[in-house]
Design an enzyme around this catalytic site. Structure first.
Site, PDB file in Angstrom:
ATOM      1  N   TYR A   1     -28.127  -7.543   7.997  1.00  0.00           N
ATOM      2  CA  TYR A   1     -29.102  -6.657   7.500  1.00  0.00           C
ATOM      3  C   TYR A   1     -29.089  -6.815   5.977  1.00  0.00           C
ATOM      4  O   TYR A   1     -30.015  -6.854   5.181  1.00  0.00           O
ATOM      5  CB  TYR A   1     -28.764  -5.146   7.531  1.00  0.00           C
ATOM      6  CG  TYR A   1     -29.788  -4.128   6.926  1.00  0.00           C
ATOM      7  CD1 TYR A   1     -31.091  -4.186   7.330  1.00  0.00           C
ATOM      8  CD2 TYR A   1     -29.275  -3.161   6.429  1.00  0.00           C
ATOM      9  CE1 TYR A   1     -31.846  -3.100   6.886  1.00  0.00           C
ATOM     10  CE2 TYR A   1     -29.999  -2.264   5.856  1.00  0.00           C
ATOM     11  CZ  TYR A   1     -31.390  -2.227   5.978  1.00  0.00           C
ATOM     12  OH  TYR A   1     -32.258  -1.474   5.474  1.00  0.00           O
TER      13      TYR A   1
ATOM     14  N   LYS B   1     -32.033  -7.803   2.932  1.00  0.00           N
ATOM     15  CA  LYS B   1     -32.436  -7.044   1.990  1.00  0.00           C
ATOM     16  C   LYS B   1     -32.015  -7.603   0.569  1.00  0.00           C
ATOM     17  O   LYS B   1     -32.767  -7.510  -0.391  1.00  0.00           O
ATOM     18  CB  LYS B   1     -31.803  -5.595   2.152  1.00  0.00           C
ATOM     19  CG  LYS B   1     -32.278  -4.890   3.278  1.00  0.00           C
ATOM     20  CD  LYS B   1     -33.537  -4.518   3.226  1.00  0.00           C
ATOM     21  CE  LYS B   1     -34.251  -3.261   4.255  1.00  0.00           C
ATOM     22  NZ  LYS B   1     -35.655  -3.308   4.477  1.00  0.00           N
TER      23      LYS B   1
END
Ligand SMILES: NC(=O)c1ccc[n+]([C@@H]2O[C@H](COP(=O)([O-])OP(=O)(O)OC[C@H]3O[C@@H](n4cnc5c(N)ncnc54)[C@H](OP(=O)(O)O)[C@@H]3O)[C@@H](O)[C@H]2O)c1
Length: 284
Positions: free
Chosen positions: A159, A163
């Site tokens: 993740y 990002k």
């Protein structure tokens, strides 16, 4: 700028959490909002609520992960949307999810899917809207990133990678577009009260018996439970989006939530080795 509306805003992932609250809030504040979801039915309640007195919310079914050329893909839908609504002044790249698990356990295809949604879709959507925004000398692209786009934590590496990539995209695009009146910003939320945690995708092999992470994962889970008590109301992000839209000179990054601000500040003031130790100790 857009008929009787203050502006036209396109928000991906409007069916839940931040996207839903922001859609409703912006409709109430006089914006026209086009909101997308992979399933139109998920936008029904929002449309009913937002359109009580006037049609302000326009739901569309859109799977941002469909490949270019597949029926219903972004490249097919976006030009039609621009034609229908004359222009789209603001793009909020909000749709996203978290892929969880030790990086060693994450498969390449799981990582690719994570990037398709969190990185490639914002890239494709921005590309499709830039020329229209540039021609009119106004546009706002707002990427919903995360504190994880600045500070990576154990088991959130997939993740965080996505990002971090979204942050780089935001940073470069911002410099490329500001001469044309289009600004690009990222919002970096901490922990907000949405379905994000329950929609988190666990890697298929995250808890494989063949990997040595079991004890660390148990420790992570115990600590994470405490962190989950720290959650903020997503209306704060909706208000921030409005502020960015109306600002003449929006900033590059907007961390929001004290844990996001503290996490980012910590990474700037503590020596790297000490900061990594602190993150590691608070995470697992
Ligand atoms: N909540 C937090 O604490 C937090 C913190 C930092 C960053 N964020 C970021 O905030 C954004 C919104 O998340 P949220 O907290 O509002 O979570 P949420 O309640 O789970 O909502 C996520 C939205 O994104 C869409 N989405 C989820 N997975 C998708 C996929 N694989 N492909 C396409 N669309 C997908 C969903 O739309 P459909 O399923 O209807 O298509 C849904 O509307 C995300 O980018 C997330 O990374 C959240």
């Amino acid at each position: 700028m857009s008929g009787n509306f203050r502006k036209t805003v396109f928000i991906t992932g409007a069916s839940s959490g931040i996207g839903k609250i922001a859609s409703l809030y912006l409709c109430e504040k006089g914006y026209k909002v086009i909101g997308s979801s992979r399933k139109l039915g998920r936008l029904e309640a929002l449309a009913t609520e937002a359109n009580k007195t006037r049609e302000r919310f326009f739901p569309i079914e859109l799977d941002i992960n469909l490949k270019n050329g597949e029926p219903g893909c972004i490249e097919e839908v976006l030009p039609t949307l621009i034609d229908q609504h004359n222009s789209i002044d603001v793009l909020v790249n909000n749709a996203g999810y978290g892929l969880w698990g030790p990086l060693e356990s994450i498969s390449v295809s799981e990582m690719e899917d994570q990037f398709k949604t969190n990185v490639f879709a914002p890239f494709r959507l921005s590309k499709l809207l830039i020329s229209n925004m540039r021609e009119r000398g106004y546009g706002r692209i707002i990427n919903i990133s995360s504190v994880a786009g600045w500070v990576a934590t154990p088991f959130n590496g997939a993740y965080a990678s996505s990002k971090f990539a979204l942050e780089a995209q935001t940073e470069a695009l911002r410099m490329e577009l500001w001469p044309f009146g289009v600004t690009v910003s990222s919002i970096q939320p901490g922990l907000f009260d949405t379905d994000f945690q329950s929609n988190m995708v666990q890697g298929m092999d995250a808890e494989s018996e063949e990997l040595p992470y079991k004890n660390l994962i148990n420790r992570y889970r115990r600590k994470h439970k405490k962190w989950r008590k720290v959650i903020h109301d997503p209306i704060r992000i909706a208000k921030l989006i409005e502020r960015i839209i109306e600002s003449d000179r929006p900033r590059l990054r907007y961390p929001i939530g004290f844990e996001a601000r503290a996490g980012i500040l910590g990474s700037k003031i503590f020596p790297e080795r000490i900061y990594q130790w602190m993150i590691s100790r608070t995470s697992m």
